[in-house]
Design an enzyme around this catalytic site. Structure first.
Site, mmCIF file in Angstrom:
data_model
loop_
_atom_site.group_PDB
_atom_site.id
_atom_site.type_symbol
_atom_site.label_atom_id
_atom_site.label_comp_id
_atom_site.label_asym_id
_atom_site.label_seq_id
_atom_site.Cartn_x
_atom_site.Cartn_y
_atom_site.Cartn_z
ATOM 1 N N MET A 1 -3.681 -2.546 3.579
ATOM 2 C CA MET A 1 -4.901 -2.613 3.004
ATOM 3 C C MET A 1 -5.667 -3.939 3.185
ATOM 4 O O MET A 1 -5.615 -4.540 2.652
ATOM 5 C CB MET A 1 -4.238 -1.974 0.941
ATOM 6 C CG MET A 1 -3.564 -0.937 0.368
ATOM 7 S SD MET A 1 -2.416 -1.076 -0.575
ATOM 8 C CE MET A 1 -4.186 -1.079 -1.882
ATOM 9 N N ILE B 1 3.406 -4.105 -1.890
ATOM 10 C CA ILE B 1 3.760 -5.455 -1.273
ATOM 11 C C ILE B 1 2.409 -5.987 -1.435
ATOM 12 O O ILE B 1 1.368 -5.844 -1.085
ATOM 13 C CB ILE B 1 4.225 -5.215 0.232
ATOM 14 C CG1 ILE B 1 5.189 -3.733 0.373
ATOM 15 C CG2 ILE B 1 4.590 -6.512 1.016
ATOM 16 C CD1 ILE B 1 5.732 -3.375 1.775
ATOM 17 N N GLY C 1 -5.915 -7.344 -0.418
ATOM 18 C CA GLY C 1 -5.174 -7.327 0.867
ATOM 19 C C GLY C 1 -3.589 -7.391 0.615
ATOM 20 O O GLY C 1 -3.282 -8.177 0.047
ATOM 21 N N SER C 2 -2.825 -6.011 1.446
ATOM 22 C CA SER C 2 -1.685 -5.715 1.032
ATOM 23 C C SER C 2 -1.408 -4.721 1.560
ATOM 24 O O SER C 2 -1.584 -4.207 2.530
ATOM 25 C CB SER C 2 -1.786 -5.843 -0.878
ATOM 26 O OG SER C 2 -2.710 -5.355 -1.431
ATOM 27 N N ARG C 3 0.228 -3.763 1.025
ATOM 28 C CA ARG C 3 -0.262 -3.685 1.815
ATOM 29 C C ARG C 3 1.334 -2.569 0.941
ATOM 30 O O ARG C 3 2.108 -2.808 0.065
ATOM 31 C CB ARG C 3 1.248 -4.212 3.099
ATOM 32 C CG ARG C 3 2.767 -2.722 3.849
ATOM 33 C CD ARG C 3 3.329 -3.400 4.450
ATOM 34 N NE ARG C 3 4.182 -2.729 5.281
ATOM 35 C CZ ARG C 3 4.865 -2.889 6.272
ATOM 36 N NH1 ARG C 3 4.213 -4.015 7.301
ATOM 37 N NH2 ARG C 3 5.535 -2.268 7.213
#
Length: 219
Positions: free
Chosen positions: A99, A157, A187-189
């Protein structure tokens, strides 16, 4: 445009900081021309990006007991067979979605069922595409057990910039596919772990639409 509840405080703080910066520039450079105007334009762009980040999109969803939908907006960066060591302690099919800061950062339940397992892990803040971010970063682990007894695991995450994970579920909750389960800021996953016989419906680099894009179909 509707905004997410997680964003109002950050938007207010951002607006105050930007206003103070612009007032300071105007005070220090009262006879300036380009610099105050450039700072003002930059401030408007920054505030617009923050608003975009916390927007709540309208989505038309179709629910299915067999299909796993994307838990977030983003881009597919991993599709591979791995050994999941926290809960399953065995091989699973992993799909990871990155993301970017420009994506909507709401997280949705990928399928309906009962929250069988939940755990929050404090950790590092490696960049979200780093392979070790799945095991070393701050994260949550959520396992949903479907009505047919199939368990699907997914992780929120945190990345290098995303230092705040929110979740709205706990063990024992009954959840519906495509309903909101959490939020990750900046911002991430998200990683999803599926049975090996699940039929993957996406490819690497595909863009996903949270709560809409079908990632896989269960056998």
């Amino acid at each position: 445009m509707r905004l997410h509840k997680e964003g109002y405080t950050i938007m207010a703080i951002t607006a105050i900081i930007l206003i103070l910066i612009n007032l300071g520039i105007y005070y220090l450079l009262p006879d300036g021309y380009w610099i105050p105007r450039l700072v003002l334009i930059g401030s408007v762009i920054v505030f617009f990006l923050v608003v975009q980040f916390f927007r709540v999109p309208k989505r038309v969803v179709y629910k299915s007991d067999r299909q796993i939908v994307a838990p977030c907006d983003g881009k597919v960066v991993v599709i591979e067979e791995v050994v999941e060591s926290e809960y399953f302690k065995g091989p699973r099919r992993q799909i990871s979605i990155f993301m970017s800061p420009l994506n909507v950062h709401i997280n949705w339940n990928p399928i309906s069922g009962v929250i069988q397992y939940f755990k929050y892990h404090p950790g590092l803040y490696l960049v979200a595409w780093h392979p070790k971010s799945s095991t070393d970063n701050e994260r949550t682990t959520v396992v949903i057990k479907t009505i047919e007894g199939i368990e699907i695991l997914f992780r929120q995450i945190a990345g290098a910039a995303a230092r705040r994970i929110r979740w709205y579920v706990k063990e024992g909750d009954q959840v519906e596919q495509s309903t909101e389960m959490g939020f990750i800021k900046f911002g991430s996953r998200v990683d999803i772990y599926l049975p090996l016989d699940a039929e993957v419906k996406v490819n690497l680099q595909d863009k996903t639409v949270g709560s809409v894009t079908v990632l896989a179909e269960l056998k």
